[in-house]
Design a protein around this motif. Sequence first.
Motif, short mmCIF file in Angstrom:
data_model
loop_
_atom_site.label_atom_id
_atom_site.label_comp_id
_atom_site.label_asym_id
_atom_site.label_seq_id
_atom_site.Cartn_x
_atom_site.Cartn_y
_atom_site.Cartn_z
N SER A 150 0.81 -1.22 0.00
CA SER A 150 0.00 0.00 0.00
C SER A 150 0.84 1.27 0.00
O SER A 150 0.41 2.29 -0.54
N THR A 180 5.00 -15.12 8.13
CA THR A 180 4.54 -13.73 8.12
C THR A 180 5.64 -12.81 8.64
O THR A 180 5.85 -11.71 8.13
N SER A 181 6.35 -13.26 9.67
CA SER A 181 7.53 -12.57 10.18
C SER A 181 8.66 -13.59 10.16
O SER A 181 8.66 -14.54 10.94
N GLY A 227 7.77 -6.75 7.42
CA GLY A 227 7.26 -6.12 6.22
C GLY A 227 7.68 -6.87 4.97
O GLY A 227 8.25 -7.96 5.03
N THR A 228 7.41 -6.26 3.84
CA THR A 228 7.72 -6.85 2.55
C THR A 228 9.23 -6.85 2.31
O THR A 228 9.92 -5.89 2.63
N TYR A 273 6.93 -0.58 6.79
CA TYR A 273 6.95 -1.72 7.71
C TYR A 273 5.57 -1.84 8.35
O TYR A 273 4.76 -0.90 8.35
N ASP A 274 5.30 -3.03 8.91
CA ASP A 274 4.01 -3.32 9.53
C ASP A 274 4.17 -3.34 11.04
O ASP A 274 4.72 -4.29 11.59
N THR A 291 2.15 -3.94 13.35
CA THR A 291 1.42 -5.00 14.06
C THR A 291 2.25 -6.27 14.21
O THR A 291 1.89 -7.16 14.98
N ASN A 302 5.00 4.90 9.32
CA ASN A 302 5.39 3.48 9.33
C ASN A 302 6.32 3.17 8.16
O ASN A 302 6.13 2.20 7.42
N ASN A 323 -1.87 -12.91 14.73
CA ASN A 323 -0.88 -12.48 13.75
C ASN A 323 0.53 -12.44 14.32
O ASN A 323 1.49 -12.21 13.57
#
Length: 338
Positions: A51, A90-91, A105-106, A129-130, A132, A165, A220
């Motif tokens: 995004s 995911t991480s 993150g990606t 970065y995420d 969460t 972020n 998550n």
Amino acid sequence: MIQTNAGGNGVDELVAPQLTFTVNSSPAIIQIPVSSGTNVSLPPITVPGVSTPITVTISNVQTGGTIVVEQVSPSTLLADNPGIFSAVGTSSSLTIGTSTGNTIGTVFEIDTSSITLGSGATIDVTIPYDPTLLPPGFNEANVKFFHWTGTAWVDVTLTVDTAANTITGRLTSLSPVVAGYTSVAPSGGGAVGGGGGGGTTGGGTGIDLTPTYPDSYFVNNPLAKVQVQSTAFIGSSGQAVAAARTGGQIDIQATFKNYQQSSQNYAIIIQVIDKDGFTADVGWVTGTLASGETTNAARSWVAGDEGNYTVRIFVWDGISQTPTALSIVNDKTLTVVA
């Protein structure tokens, strides 16, 4: 005329007299033209599925060309570069220096091979970065920008924007980059106490002020339930030491905390690995942590031959055939001297 590759890889060639163009049908690969000059700032680069655009500024471009940006999965990188990650998900887990880190993150693959950089040129890259994916209690200002050099991950953090972020790193070459964090800084702990299951645990436990989190948080963040906050090596005097001596006894002590709003059974597994990758010692401590509780566990080890050893800490929900991990794997280097 269109020549279609029979292999079905989605790459066709448009052939005209004296000209051949390659059209790549993968939407995840972005190609951006770069002109020569100083302080060349590229327009924001939007990568499909991400995004927040990434930005790139190059201090000195001697010969222009094209930058290629691609979103790449950790599993793909691991297949091509064994050892780049210790676990993917995911991480994903990685080793950064003597610490254990995780991605938040990606992962971006950025290729500048078609351009020529000027002498001493730097490349500033900003990626999202995420938050969460951060472990409970982690200070977001300590997020890191990790760069894979081809043989190791390095920290090239320049700035962190906690409002947007995003994080910016400064590099001199490009390959995979990703935002992440290293082990959580200590927030408390206590002294080593009474025995249990191959090590010691007990006294000095307590509740600190770092918040706990509801079960929904761990959907998550499954590896944030119990966090190892520090690892220390305790000598015969009872004081922390930087190295062990051959034949000397040392206590390997881990401080850890339960971030859940419920009690948690645990098994702390302490493994010592020599320079050749063989296990020199392994043992575990089991127990139960109340919600928000911080405690210590330790295992005694008689130091072997000189050299650098890796102390690896696992946190599971127990010793069984099918244990569930509660934390990322934590590594720390222990040096043994004569």
